[in-house]
Design an enzyme around this catalytic site. Sequence first.
Site, PDB file in Angstrom:
ATOM      1  N   ARG A 212     -51.565  67.056  18.064  1.00  0.00           N
ATOM      2  CA  ARG A 212     -52.227  68.220  17.478  1.00  0.00           C
ATOM      3  C   ARG A 212     -53.283  67.778  16.463  1.00  0.00           C
ATOM      4  O   ARG A 212     -54.374  68.353  16.390  1.00  0.00           O
ATOM      5  CB  ARG A 212     -51.196  69.137  16.818  1.00  0.00           C
ATOM      6  N   PHE A 228     -49.947  77.555  27.899  1.00  0.00           N
ATOM      7  CA  PHE A 228     -48.524  77.353  27.600  1.00  0.00           C
ATOM      8  C   PHE A 228     -48.353  77.177  26.076  1.00  0.00           C
ATOM      9  O   PHE A 228     -47.715  76.240  25.606  1.00  0.00           O
ATOM     10  CB  PHE A 228     -47.960  76.124  28.325  1.00  0.00           C
ATOM     11  N   ASP A 250     -49.636  82.357  27.141  1.00  0.00           N
ATOM     12  CA  ASP A 250     -48.257  82.024  27.501  1.00  0.00           C
ATOM     13  C   ASP A 250     -47.706  83.180  28.326  1.00  0.00           C
ATOM     14  O   ASP A 250     -48.048  84.343  28.073  1.00  0.00           O
ATOM     15  CB  ASP A 250     -47.405  81.803  26.243  1.00  0.00           C
ATOM     16  N   SER A 251     -46.841  82.861  29.276  1.00  0.00           N
ATOM     17  CA  SER A 251     -46.258  83.920  30.104  1.00  0.00           C
ATOM     18  C   SER A 251     -45.265  84.771  29.323  1.00  0.00           C
ATOM     19  O   SER A 251     -44.939  85.893  29.726  1.00  0.00           O
ATOM     20  CB  SER A 251     -45.561  83.327  31.329  1.00  0.00           C
ATOM     21  N   ALA A 277     -50.551  87.328  26.963  1.00  0.00           N
ATOM     22  CA  ALA A 277     -49.312  87.110  27.726  1.00  0.00           C
ATOM     23  C   ALA A 277     -49.672  87.195  29.205  1.00  0.00           C
ATOM     24  O   ALA A 277     -49.875  88.283  29.748  1.00  0.00           O
ATOM     25  CB  ALA A 277     -48.274  88.167  27.361  1.00  0.00           C
ATOM     26  N   ASP A 297     -50.236  71.942  28.247  1.00  0.00           N
ATOM     27  CA  ASP A 297     -48.961  71.374  27.782  1.00  0.00           C
ATOM     28  C   ASP A 297     -47.816  72.195  28.360  1.00  0.00           C
ATOM     29  O   ASP A 297     -47.124  72.930  27.639  1.00  0.00           O
ATOM     30  CB  ASP A 297     -48.921  71.381  26.245  1.00  0.00           C
ATOM     31  N   CYS A 337     -44.067  66.419  29.864  1.00  0.00           N
ATOM     32  CA  CYS A 337     -42.896  66.100  29.045  1.00  0.00           C
ATOM     33  C   CYS A 337     -41.670  65.854  29.914  1.00  0.00           C
ATOM     34  O   CYS A 337     -40.551  65.795  29.407  1.00  0.00           O
ATOM     35  CB  CYS A 337     -42.613  67.213  28.035  1.00  0.00           C
TER      36      CYS A 337
END
Length: 393
Positions: A212, A228, A250-251, A277, A297, A337
Site C-alpha cells: 500500500r 476487490f 467490491d461485490s 458494490a 487484489d 494470495c
Amino acid sequence: MYKNLYLRRGKEESLKRFHPWIFSGAVHHIDGDPEEGEVVRVLTSEGDFVAVGHWQIGSIAVRVLAFEDITINAAFWKSRIAAAYEVRRSMGVADSPNNNTYRLIHGEGDHLPGLVVDVYGKTAVMQAHSVGMHVDREAIAGALQEVLKGNVENVYYKSETTLPFKAALGQENGFIRGGETDNVAVENGLKFYIDWLKGQKTGFFVDQRDNRSLLEQYAAGRSVLNMFCYTGGFSVYAMRGGARLVHSVDSSAKAVDLVNRNMALNFPEDKRHRAFAEDAFKYLDEMGDQYDLIILDPPAFAKHKEALRNALKGYTRLNAKAFEKIKPGGILFTFSCSQVVTKDNFRTAVFTAAALSKRRVRILHQLHQPADHPINIYHPEGEYLKGLVLYVE
C-alpha cells in the site's frame, strides 16, 4: 508426561532439516490414545528423540513446536511470543506512534505453527489453525498480555472458520481477555476501522501494508481503480498519495460500506472517492478506459491443489481484462494470495494475459509479504503472497 509417537523408518529426514510438519503417512504408531490437540513426543523408529508438537487427526499429523525435548508450558509460550515481539520492535512496526497495526505471530514463520496473532492498537486478534493451538488458547492469551504488558488489553479469539471442522470443537468467536470495542487502528498514520467480529481474516489485510505504501508513491495525479477493495486500504493510501480520483469496487455491500467509513475517517467530504458494490468481471467489462492505475487484489482463487488449474485461468482472465482497459502509460498492481499458486504459476498467468492483450509491459517491482509475515527458512510453503507492479505502454 507426553505420549510417544513413533515414525516409520527413515521418515525423520525432513525433521532433521527442521521442517515443522509431520504427515500422517510418516507415523508408525503412538503409545496410548492421545486427545486431538495434545502435545506428543516424536521418536524415530529406533526410539531416538526428534521433536515435540501438537497431535492432530488429518493430513498433517503433528505440527512441531520444538526440536528439543522440552515441556510446553507458560514459560515456552512467553519465550516464543517475546522473541516474535522483539523482531517486530526491531523492524519498527511495533510500539510506533505512527503504526499500531501489525502481525505479531505468523505461524511457522515464528516457530508457532497453527497460530496467527494480529495486533490492532490495544487489541490482539488470535486465530488458531490447529486443534493444539485451540486447546492452548488460554495459556497463549495470558502470555500475550504478559509479554506486551500494557500495550495489549484485549484478546479476541476468532477461529470459527479456521479450525478443522472435523474436530467438532463448537468454537465461537469472542473475547477471552478484556472486551473493549474501540476498533480504530492506525497504519502508517492512516486510520482504519477493523471488523474483527465478522470481517475476513482477523479483520484487515495487514500483509499488504508495504505494498500500500508503494502504491501511494505512484498515485499522484492518476485515476485509480481498486478492485476487490474490502476495507479500502489501497484506496485510502492512493488518496493520500494525491490521486485525481479513486474508485473502490467490491461485490460485498458490507465491504463498500466499510471502505466509505474508512474514507470518511481520513478524508471527510473529499469528493475524489466513490465506491461501488459490483461483480468484478462485470465492472471491468463495462468500465471503459478511464483508469491509469489499477489494483487487482482478489481473494484466494485456489485454496487447495485441485483448484489450481481453474485458479490460473481466473488470474489470466482477470489480468487480461485489466491490460485491455488500462490507459497507455498505466500502472497495474496485481496479486495472488493463494499459497498453492507459486510465483512461477502466477507470473505465467499474468504473462499470458499480457500476451493476449498485445500490450508492451514492463515489470517495475516484484512484491511479497512484509517482514512481520516472516518465512521460516525451513518451511518455504510459508511464502504465500506474491505480486507484480507493471508498466503498460
